[in-house]
Each structure stands twice: as C-alpha cells, then as structure tokens.
Scaffold this active site. Structure first.
Site, mmCIF file in Angstrom:
data_model
loop_
_atom_site.group_PDB
_atom_site.id
_atom_site.type_symbol
_atom_site.label_atom_id
_atom_site.label_comp_id
_atom_site.label_asym_id
_atom_site.label_seq_id
_atom_site.Cartn_x
_atom_site.Cartn_y
_atom_site.Cartn_z
ATOM 1 C CB THR A 58 -57.833 38.202 -13.415
ATOM 2 O OG1 THR A 58 -57.261 37.703 -14.612
ATOM 3 C CG2 THR A 58 -57.731 39.722 -13.454
ATOM 4 C CG ASP A 59 -53.818 34.876 -15.200
ATOM 5 O OD1 ASP A 59 -54.784 35.510 -15.681
ATOM 6 O OD2 ASP A 59 -53.427 33.787 -15.672
ATOM 7 C CD GLU A 60 -57.147 38.549 -18.800
ATOM 8 O OE1 GLU A 60 -57.295 39.688 -19.248
ATOM 9 O OE2 GLU A 60 -57.753 37.554 -19.231
ATOM 10 C CB ALA A 84 -65.846 41.432 -11.845
ATOM 11 C CG ASP A 122 -75.062 47.998 -9.131
ATOM 12 O OD1 ASP A 122 -73.876 47.902 -8.730
ATOM 13 O OD2 ASP A 122 -75.367 48.464 -10.237
ATOM 14 C CG HIS A 138 -54.918 38.379 -28.200
ATOM 15 N ND1 HIS A 138 -55.316 37.516 -29.189
ATOM 16 C CD2 HIS A 138 -55.132 37.725 -27.040
ATOM 17 C CE1 HIS A 138 -55.752 36.398 -28.648
ATOM 18 N NE2 HIS A 138 -55.643 36.503 -27.340
ATOM 19 C CE LYS A 195 -61.056 41.255 -11.056
ATOM 20 N NZ LYS A 195 -62.254 40.956 -10.205
ATOM 21 C CE1 TYR A 233 -62.121 41.170 -15.725
ATOM 22 C CE2 TYR A 233 -60.142 40.236 -16.728
ATOM 23 C CZ TYR A 233 -61.134 40.202 -15.760
ATOM 24 O OH TYR A 233 -61.138 39.189 -14.828
ATOM 25 C CB ALA A 260 -56.658 48.774 -16.710
HETATM 26 P P1 NAD Z 1 -69.082 36.277 -14.737
HETATM 27 O O1 NAD Z 1 -69.107 37.390 -15.713
HETATM 28 O O2 NAD Z 1 -69.512 34.930 -15.169
HETATM 29 O O3 NAD Z 1 -69.984 36.659 -13.468
HETATM 30 C C1 NAD Z 1 -69.948 37.922 -12.879
HETATM 31 C C2 NAD Z 1 -71.172 38.072 -11.986
HETATM 32 O O4 NAD Z 1 -71.135 39.366 -11.364
HETATM 33 C C3 NAD Z 1 -72.503 37.975 -12.734
HETATM 34 O O5 NAD Z 1 -73.390 37.139 -12.045
HETATM 35 C C4 NAD Z 1 -73.012 39.406 -12.751
HETATM 36 O O6 NAD Z 1 -74.429 39.505 -12.773
HETATM 37 C C5 NAD Z 1 -72.419 39.936 -11.452
HETATM 38 N N1 NAD Z 1 -72.292 41.403 -11.467
HETATM 39 C C6 NAD Z 1 -71.740 42.167 -12.453
HETATM 40 N N2 NAD Z 1 -71.816 43.462 -12.109
HETATM 41 C C7 NAD Z 1 -72.391 43.519 -10.878
HETATM 42 C C8 NAD Z 1 -72.718 44.575 -9.988
HETATM 43 N N3 NAD Z 1 -72.479 45.855 -10.309
HETATM 44 N N4 NAD Z 1 -73.296 44.278 -8.811
HETATM 45 C C9 NAD Z 1 -73.569 42.979 -8.477
HETATM 46 N N5 NAD Z 1 -73.296 41.938 -9.284
HETATM 47 C C10 NAD Z 1 -72.703 42.211 -10.468
HETATM 48 O O7 NAD Z 1 -67.606 36.255 -14.149
HETATM 49 P P2 NAD Z 1 -66.725 35.014 -13.654
HETATM 50 O O8 NAD Z 1 -65.998 34.471 -14.805
HETATM 51 O O9 NAD Z 1 -67.561 34.153 -12.805
HETATM 52 O O10 NAD Z 1 -65.656 35.796 -12.741
HETATM 53 C C11 NAD Z 1 -65.922 36.026 -11.356
HETATM 54 C C12 NAD Z 1 -64.744 36.775 -10.765
HETATM 55 O O11 NAD Z 1 -63.557 36.007 -10.925
HETATM 56 C C13 NAD Z 1 -64.461 38.119 -11.424
HETATM 57 O O12 NAD Z 1 -64.076 39.027 -10.425
HETATM 58 C C14 NAD Z 1 -63.305 37.835 -12.377
HETATM 59 O O13 NAD Z 1 -62.526 38.986 -12.572
HETATM 60 C C15 NAD Z 1 -62.570 36.779 -11.599
HETATM 61 N N6 NAD Z 1 -61.775 35.813 -12.407
HETATM 62 C C16 NAD Z 1 -62.354 35.137 -13.440
HETATM 63 C C17 NAD Z 1 -61.608 34.199 -14.144
HETATM 64 C C18 NAD Z 1 -62.212 33.407 -15.284
HETATM 65 O O14 NAD Z 1 -61.455 32.698 -15.966
HETATM 66 N N7 NAD Z 1 -63.508 33.450 -15.517
HETATM 67 C C19 NAD Z 1 -60.267 33.966 -13.802
HETATM 68 C C20 NAD Z 1 -59.708 34.701 -12.749
HETATM 69 C C21 NAD Z 1 -60.478 35.611 -12.046
HETATM 70 O O1 DAU Z 2 -56.717 34.811 -17.171
HETATM 71 C C1 DAU Z 2 -57.899 34.989 -16.431
HETATM 72 C C2 DAU Z 2 -58.953 35.628 -17.301
HETATM 73 O O2 DAU Z 2 -59.372 34.648 -18.233
HETATM 74 C C3 DAU Z 2 -60.138 36.173 -16.514
HETATM 75 O O3 DAU Z 2 -59.714 37.197 -15.662
HETATM 76 C C4 DAU Z 2 -61.221 36.695 -17.454
HETATM 77 O O4 DAU Z 2 -62.369 37.099 -16.713
HETATM 78 C C5 DAU Z 2 -61.603 35.574 -18.410
HETATM 79 O O5 DAU Z 2 -62.566 36.053 -19.339
HETATM 80 C C6 DAU Z 2 -60.377 35.043 -19.135
HETATM 81 O O6 DAU Z 2 -59.860 36.036 -20.056
HETATM 82 P P1 DAU Z 2 -59.328 35.622 -21.519
HETATM 83 O O7 DAU Z 2 -59.385 36.819 -22.367
HETATM 84 O O8 DAU Z 2 -58.049 34.878 -21.428
HETATM 85 O O9 DAU Z 2 -60.494 34.556 -21.910
HETATM 86 P P2 DAU Z 2 -61.327 34.327 -23.255
HETATM 87 O O10 DAU Z 2 -62.096 33.070 -23.051
HETATM 88 O O11 DAU Z 2 -62.075 35.530 -23.674
HETATM 89 O O12 DAU Z 2 -60.183 34.055 -24.319
HETATM 90 C C7 DAU Z 2 -59.239 33.019 -24.142
HETATM 91 C C8 DAU Z 2 -58.281 33.046 -25.319
HETATM 92 O O13 DAU Z 2 -59.002 32.652 -26.492
HETATM 93 C C9 DAU Z 2 -57.730 34.428 -25.620
HETATM 94 O O14 DAU Z 2 -56.388 34.286 -26.095
HETATM 95 C C10 DAU Z 2 -58.603 34.949 -26.751
HETATM 96 C C11 DAU Z 2 -58.974 33.679 -27.503
HETATM 97 N N1 DAU Z 2 -60.304 33.673 -28.165
HETATM 98 C C12 DAU Z 2 -61.391 33.981 -27.421
HETATM 99 C C13 DAU Z 2 -62.639 33.960 -27.972
HETATM 100 C C14 DAU Z 2 -63.878 34.333 -27.176
HETATM 101 C C15 DAU Z 2 -60.410 33.288 -29.490
HETATM 102 O O15 DAU Z 2 -59.410 32.975 -30.169
HETATM 103 N N2 DAU Z 2 -61.644 33.243 -30.046
HETATM 104 C C16 DAU Z 2 -62.790 33.591 -29.362
HETATM 105 O O16 DAU Z 2 -63.902 33.573 -29.949
#
Ligand code: NAD
Ligand code: DAU
Length: 349
Positions: A131-133, A87, A63, A290, A160, A156, A158
């Site tokens: 993230t861009d969020e 994360a 962890d 949202h 990040k 989330y 906040a």
């Molecule tokens: P994910 O949820 O798929 O993976 C997160 C990983 O972190 C998992 O393997 C989990 O086991 C590990 N983890 C969680 N808590 C932990 C802890 N306390 N100690 C050690 N490991 C831990 O996430 P992802 O989508 O691969 O995102 C990875 C990173 O990129 C994150 O920081 C996220 O904020 C960022 N990000 C994601 C997206 C996206 O679209 N998925 C976009 C922009 C940025």
């Molecule tokens: O922008 C980067 C972010 O993108 C990352 O930082 C996050 O880790 C990643 O989860 C993602 O966040 P979003 O909230 O944008 O992704 P999600 O796939 O959860 O949702 C994408 C869009 O789709 C959002 O507008 C919500 C909508 N949605 C999502 C789900 C799961 C639906 O309409 N139905 C659904 O069942």
C-alpha cells in the site's frame, strides 16, 4: 508461469484479481486461492468461478500463518508463482485492535517467505501486494515515489511496512525472486462496505447518515480495482525481480469531493424523496492519527512496463454505484450472519 497461488483471493482485490486472471488475462495455468475467510473474505464474491473453471481454479480455506497447510498447497498444486494479497486491511480496525494485523500482515508474510525460501528451487516469483500508506502523509504538494522513505502512521500501515521490509530482506539475503507493489486506494465491485466508497453508497441507499471524519478534506488517490488487477498481472509477467512499483490512479480527491460525487450519481439514478442524498452528510470525530494526503507517482511502471489506469474516476464511480445497486443481495449477505450459513451450504465449509 505455471500455477499461481493467490493469497487473500476471497477479499475485495483478491476476488477481482482471481476473476481477472481466469476471465481476462490470458493466463493458461491453474489459480489456487488460499483464504482464511475472515469477515472480509467472501466466497460469494467468486460465485460461478469454480463452475466456469473447474480444471483451473481451486479454493483452499487456510490461514497463511499455518505453515504446514500452505506447504501442502505449494506441493500438491506445483505452485511456481505466489501473489500475496492476504492481509487485515482496514485502518479503523487496526486502530481499535491491532493484534490480527501483526499476526497476518507481519507473521503471515514471514511464514510465506520462509516457505518460499525452503522451496526456492520451485518458486519463480513471489509478488507482494502493498500500500501507499507505508510512505506516511503528504502536505499539499508532492507525490510518493518508489524511493520515498517509509513513514507509516497507523498500526495497519506499520504492519504492511514491516512486511515490505521482510520481502526485500529475503531478496537481498537469500536471493528470493520477489517483486513488490505499493498501490493507492482501490474502489469497485465486491469491496466490503466498511471502506469509504461502499459504506457511503450502502448508507445513502438506506437513508442513513454519511459519516465524514474530521473536516473531510483528507485526500486519497483513487484507482478502479480492475486497473490494479491489470497492474498486478503486468508485474507478474514482466516486473524486474527485486524491484518495487508504485501504482496509482491519477485521481486525487478529498473525501468531501468523493461523497459529493457519489451523492450526485445517486440523486440521478435513485432520487431520494424529500431532498438530495448530500443532506445525509454528517461530520463526525476524526480518525486517530488520520493521514492528510496520499498521492502516487507511477512513472516507473508506466515507462518500464507500459501500464496506466484505463478507468476515469467519474466512469469508475458510476459503475461502482450501479454494481452496488444491482448486488443488494451480496451486500445483505456480507453484512449478515446469513452469509456464513449460505457459505456452509454452498461449499460444505
Ligand atoms: P480485504 O480485507 O478485502 O481482503 C483481505 C483478504 O485476506 C480476505 O479475503 C481475508 O479473508 C483474507 N485473510 C485475512 N487474513 C488472512 C490469513 N491470516 N490467512 C489467509 N487469508 C487471510 O483486503 P483488500 O482491500 O482486498 O486488500 C488486499 C491487499 O491489497 C492487502 O494486502 C492490502 O494491504 C492491499 N492494498 C489494498 C488497497 C485497497 O485500497 N483496498 C490498496 C493498496 C493495497
Ligand atoms: O491507500 C491505500 C489504502 O486505502 C489501503 O492500503 C487500505 O487497505 C484501504 O483500506 C485504504 O485505506 P484508507 O484508510 O485510505 O481507506 P478508507 O476507505 O478507510 O478511508 C478513506 C478516507 O475516508 C480516509 O481519509 C478516511 C475517510 N473516511 C472513511 C470512512 C470509513 C471517512 O471520512 N468516513 C468513513 O466512514
């Protein structure tokens, strides 16, 4: 760069990044993957990596909030570079239960920064993946730039944003050699089927409904995960210390457009008896708070580091659908309790 610590390397982007580092980047050092293996961390996403790279890949279950465990890893493996991805990442989960988001995203990042500060003589770079969020929600016009003020709206984003501020503060105050990146929505192989694209694919294949939050007109900018991995590697090699880089796909789509594109691909590859996949679309209650629209201006990384996305949304989406079709066993494992048993057998965890 000698030995690289990747946190969260068993997650979606992390697993793709570990594979990219070892299989494609040309990086010659050791990759140490530290992951707590939450529900989102799956060693099945790294199958074959330890066997193909026995001398250059190490997995440690830990962890990031456990300072002693992480310090041991830094010292044992002579880590000089950290790429921090670990994360809690799912917005809906953060709305239901924010505690883990604060622990991992804020406290976990803080612990890593403290360790990096303690071992500043050895750490050449700490890259923070964000993230861009953090920038909040856009109207119809405009793009997020690196200097856009922060305005996170969900627990989330906040959490990040808090971690981004800490990373910058450690650079400003202690001179820690950091870089940051803020990326848009990723999609591609190994994404846990709770996020929009894999959830829709998996549900459609099972004939289940495709839940669309609100009116489905929220817009995200989609980036194929390998392009994100290329960007991270580019920043690790050449990113200017203390700088932030926005990463995006120039692929803005409303959720309805994404789902319609997915349904069209599925109709072509796996036609559904009795009607098209689009018939499964179901409008459901909107996500709380949202965000309406995200869009990224990635001129800085494009001009400074010559990075740009290579995959188009259309080709990336088709590859992703095919990947999920070919990896139904991975989907079954990550969705079921079997996965934990399989992992215990495979890795003696
Ligand atoms: P994910 O949820 O798929 O993976 C997160 C990983 O972190 C998992 O393997 C989990 O086991 C590990 N983890 C969680 N808590 C932990 C802890 N306390 N100690 C050690 N490991 C831990 O996430 P992802 O989508 O691969 O995102 C990875 C990173 O990129 C994150 O920081 C996220 O904020 C960022 N990000 C994601 C997206 C996206 O679209 N998925 C976009 C922009 C940025
Ligand atoms: O922008 C980067 C972010 O993108 C990352 O930082 C996050 O880790 C990643 O989860 C993602 O966040 P979003 O909230 O944008 O992704 P999600 O796939 O959860 O949702 C994408 C869009 O789709 C959002 O507008 C919500 C909508 N949605 C999502 C789900 C799961 C639906 O309409 N139905 C659904 O069942």
């Amino acid at each position: 760069m000698k030995n690289l610590l990747v946190t969260g390397g068993a997650g979606f982007i992390g697993a793709n990044f570990v594979r990219y580092l070892l299989e494609e980047s040309g990086f010659a050092g050791k990759v140490v993957n530290v992951d707590k293996l939450t529900y989102a961390g799956n060693l099945g996403s790294l199958e074959g990596v330890d066997k193909n790279f026995p001398d250059r890949y190490v997995f440690v279950k830990a962890d990031i909030t456990d300072e002693a465990a992480i310090e041991k890893i830094l010292l044992d493996h002579e880590i000089d570079t950290i790429c921090h991805l670990a994360a809690e990442s799912h917005v809906d989960r953060s709305i239901e239960a924010p505690d883990d988001f604060i622990q991992t995203n804020v406290v976990g990042t803080f612990r890593l920064l403290e360790l990096a500060r303690r071992h500043k003589d050895k750490i050449k770079r700490f890259h923070h993946v964000s993230t861009d969020e953090v920038f909040g929600s856009l109207g119809e016009e405009g793009h997020f730039r690196e200097d856009t003020p922060y305005h996170p709206n969900s627990p989330y984003s906040a959490s990040k944003a808090a971690s981004d501020h800490l990373v910058r503060a450690y650079h400003h105050t202690y001179g820690l050699p950091v870089t940051l990146s803020n990326c848009s929505n990723n999609y591609g192989p190994y994404q846990f089927p709770e996020k929009l694209i894999p959830l829709m694919i998996v549900n459609a294949l099972e004939g289940k409904s495709l839940p669309i939050y609100g009116d489905g007109k929220n817009v995200r900018d989609w980036l194929y995960v390998r392009d994100h991995c290329r960007a991270l590697w580019t920043i690790l090699k050449q990113g200017r210390l203390g700088e932030t880089y926005n990463i995006g796909g120039r692929s803005e789509r409303s959720n309805l457009q994404v789902i319609d594109s997915l349904c069209a691909i599925l109709d072509r590859i796996v036609p559904r008896k009795g009607g098209g996949h689009a018939e499964l679309k179901t409008f459901v209650t909107d996500r709380l708070g949202h965000d309406r629209r995200y869009a990224i201006d990635f001129m800085k990384i494009q001009c400074e580091l010559e990075w740009g996305p290579e995959e188009s949304f259309e080709t990336g989406l088709e590859k992703t659908v095919k990947w999920y079709l070919d990896h139904s066993e991975w989907v079954r494992q990550v969705q079921s309790g079997d996965y934990r048993d399989w992992m215990r057998r495979q890795y003696q965890l």
